[in-house]
Design a protein around this motif. Sequence first.
Motif, mmCIF file in Angstrom:
data_model
loop_
_atom_site.group_PDB
_atom_site.id
_atom_site.type_symbol
_atom_site.label_atom_id
_atom_site.label_comp_id
_atom_site.label_asym_id
_atom_site.label_seq_id
_atom_site.Cartn_x
_atom_site.Cartn_y
_atom_site.Cartn_z
ATOM 1 N N GLU A 285 -8.479 8.363 0.128
ATOM 2 C CA GLU A 285 -9.694 7.900 -0.979
ATOM 3 C C GLU A 285 -8.396 7.055 -1.143
ATOM 4 O O GLU A 285 -8.815 6.185 -1.534
ATOM 5 C CB GLU A 285 -9.309 8.954 -2.045
ATOM 6 C CG GLU A 285 -10.183 10.466 -1.010
ATOM 7 C CD GLU A 285 -10.505 11.070 -1.643
ATOM 8 O OE1 GLU A 285 -11.025 10.942 -3.702
ATOM 9 O OE2 GLU A 285 -10.639 12.564 -1.710
ATOM 10 N N LEU A 286 -7.541 6.663 -1.973
ATOM 11 C CA LEU A 286 -6.438 5.747 -1.572
ATOM 12 C C LEU A 286 -6.575 4.604 -1.103
ATOM 13 O O LEU A 286 -5.809 3.733 -1.432
ATOM 14 C CB LEU A 286 -5.439 6.620 -2.386
ATOM 15 C CG LEU A 286 -5.157 7.368 -3.858
ATOM 16 C CD1 LEU A 286 -4.022 8.066 -4.459
ATOM 17 C CD2 LEU A 286 -6.467 6.954 -4.991
ATOM 18 N N GLY A 287 -6.078 4.747 0.185
ATOM 19 C CA GLY A 287 -6.341 3.945 1.398
ATOM 20 C C GLY A 287 -4.840 3.661 1.212
ATOM 21 O O GLY A 287 -4.677 2.120 2.012
ATOM 22 N N LEU A 288 -3.711 4.546 0.608
ATOM 23 C CA LEU A 288 -2.622 4.290 0.695
ATOM 24 C C LEU A 288 -1.665 4.192 2.693
ATOM 25 O O LEU A 288 -2.116 5.034 2.706
ATOM 26 C CB LEU A 288 -1.525 4.945 -0.411
ATOM 27 C CG LEU A 288 -2.137 4.606 -1.373
ATOM 28 C CD1 LEU A 288 -0.467 5.860 -2.525
ATOM 29 C CD2 LEU A 288 -1.457 3.240 -2.229
ATOM 30 N N HIS A 289 -0.673 3.215 1.977
ATOM 31 C CA HIS A 289 0.135 3.877 3.746
ATOM 32 C C HIS A 289 0.957 4.726 4.106
ATOM 33 O O HIS A 289 1.162 4.848 5.095
ATOM 34 C CB HIS A 289 -0.163 1.655 4.560
ATOM 35 C CG HIS A 289 1.204 2.293 5.151
ATOM 36 N ND1 HIS A 289 1.295 2.059 7.107
ATOM 37 C CD2 HIS A 289 2.002 1.775 5.609
ATOM 38 C CE1 HIS A 289 1.818 1.734 7.637
ATOM 39 N NE2 HIS A 289 3.253 1.801 6.399
ATOM 40 N N ARG A 290 1.293 4.380 2.651
ATOM 41 C CA ARG A 290 2.995 5.505 3.025
ATOM 42 C C ARG A 290 3.167 5.677 1.619
ATOM 43 O O ARG A 290 2.678 5.413 0.345
ATOM 44 C CB ARG A 290 4.164 3.631 3.561
ATOM 45 C CG ARG A 290 5.369 4.384 2.991
ATOM 46 C CD ARG A 290 6.450 3.051 3.101
ATOM 47 N NE ARG A 290 7.748 3.666 3.147
ATOM 48 C CZ ARG A 290 8.260 3.575 2.043
ATOM 49 N NH1 ARG A 290 7.398 3.692 0.455
ATOM 50 N NH2 ARG A 290 9.675 4.120 2.099
ATOM 51 N N ASP B 164 -2.075 3.396 9.934
ATOM 52 C CA ASP B 164 -1.599 2.508 10.351
ATOM 53 C C ASP B 164 -2.853 1.084 10.021
ATOM 54 O O ASP B 164 -2.697 0.440 10.026
ATOM 55 C CB ASP B 164 -1.062 1.667 11.602
ATOM 56 C CG ASP B 164 0.415 2.767 11.599
ATOM 57 O OD1 ASP B 164 0.559 2.490 10.744
ATOM 58 O OD2 ASP B 164 0.809 3.244 12.726
ATOM 59 N N GLU B 165 -3.867 1.206 9.443
ATOM 60 C CA GLU B 165 -5.225 0.407 9.136
ATOM 61 C C GLU B 165 -4.135 -0.655 8.330
ATOM 62 O O GLU B 165 -3.576 -0.459 7.609
ATOM 63 C CB GLU B 165 -6.168 1.369 8.372
ATOM 64 C CG GLU B 165 -6.750 2.906 9.508
ATOM 65 C CD GLU B 165 -7.295 2.434 10.624
ATOM 66 O OE1 GLU B 165 -7.539 1.189 10.743
ATOM 67 O OE2 GLU B 165 -7.299 2.694 11.358
ATOM 68 N N PRO B 166 -5.251 -1.891 8.318
ATOM 69 C CA PRO B 166 -4.912 -2.640 7.626
ATOM 70 C C PRO B 166 -5.330 -2.072 6.303
ATOM 71 O O PRO B 166 -6.127 -2.115 6.000
ATOM 72 C CB PRO B 166 -5.266 -3.552 7.883
ATOM 73 C CG PRO B 166 -6.671 -3.617 9.140
ATOM 74 C CD PRO B 166 -6.450 -1.951 9.539
ATOM 75 N N PRO B 167 -4.658 -3.144 5.048
ATOM 76 C CA PRO B 167 -4.791 -2.521 4.015
ATOM 77 C C PRO B 167 -6.326 -3.642 3.582
ATOM 78 O O PRO B 167 -6.412 -4.760 4.052
ATOM 79 C CB PRO B 167 -3.505 -3.769 3.334
ATOM 80 C CG PRO B 167 -3.080 -5.042 3.856
ATOM 81 C CD PRO B 167 -3.613 -3.945 5.408
ATOM 82 N N VAL B 168 -6.287 -2.994 2.541
ATOM 83 C CA VAL B 168 -7.649 -3.704 1.534
ATOM 84 C C VAL B 168 -7.285 -5.076 1.234
ATOM 85 O O VAL B 168 -6.563 -4.188 -0.163
ATOM 86 C CB VAL B 168 -9.321 -2.755 0.840
ATOM 87 C CG1 VAL B 168 -9.835 -3.758 0.101
ATOM 88 C CG2 VAL B 168 -9.460 -2.009 1.628
ATOM 89 N N MET B 169 -7.441 -6.236 0.713
ATOM 90 C CA MET B 169 -6.925 -6.794 -0.125
ATOM 91 C C MET B 169 -8.232 -7.600 -0.667
ATOM 92 O O MET B 169 -8.601 -8.064 -0.951
ATOM 93 C CB MET B 169 -6.382 -8.503 0.939
ATOM 94 C CG MET B 169 -5.619 -8.207 2.508
ATOM 95 S SD MET B 169 -3.745 -7.497 1.602
ATOM 96 C CE MET B 169 -2.710 -9.113 1.105
ATOM 97 N N CYS C 283 0.773 -0.804 0.079
ATOM 98 C CA CYS C 283 -0.258 -0.190 0.362
ATOM 99 C C CYS C 283 0.813 1.458 -0.208
ATOM 100 O O CYS C 283 1.162 1.868 0.911
ATOM 101 C CB CYS C 283 -0.868 -0.101 1.434
ATOM 102 S SG CYS C 283 -2.394 -1.264 0.904
ATOM 103 N N SER C 284 2.077 1.773 -0.953
ATOM 104 C CA SER C 284 2.855 2.665 -1.405
ATOM 105 C C SER C 284 2.801 3.030 -2.296
ATOM 106 O O SER C 284 2.234 2.853 -3.248
ATOM 107 C CB SER C 284 4.148 1.497 -0.608
ATOM 108 O OG SER C 284 4.632 3.140 -0.461
#
Length: 186
Positions: A127-132, A181-186, A95-96
């Motif tokens: 909006e994109l749900g990226l972590h980093r 630090d939310e878990p990624p949407v898989m 998620c980067s």
Amino acid sequence: MISRTYDLPGGVDLRIATLKDAEALAEAVRENREHLSPWEPRWPENYFTAEGQAARLRDRLVQYEEGRVVPWLMVREERVVGAVTLSGIVRGPFCSAYLGYWTAADQLGRGLASAAVRHVCEVAGTELGLHRIEATTVLHNVRSQRVLEKCGFEAIGSAPRYLHVDGEWRDHRIFQRVLHDEPPVM
């Protein structure tokens, strides 16, 4: 897909690039060729033409549709005064994405880059749900390093001979900003 336009200081809009922007973008890169040359690759001559920018935009917009790139422009009264791009977007457990940006020489010191980077980070996280997000600068690009630090990025290391910039392989400082630090949407 990102559809909103964001207001930046000084009447500048931050919005997704379109093919209609090719001529204005070509004009901007021609006007800023000398200003940007220490920070960019040595582009072929067609890069500075409307046709060259149209080809580049077509490629970016295909990648945008695929969710791999988000190409924003900073625009004031139909004049391109900068750009911000999230590229190399990876989903799943990573998620980067990578961040790149530039501001026109006559717009420096107005807070545009900082405002644009802040908006992009907000959109990337919510909006994109990226972590980093990762960004790099050549070692002597202190102005860009200050922008990143003001926007919550931290220096995490250096990379020798990282990118071929201004005719040479250049060492870069690596920065990152963890957005959540939310878990990624898989």
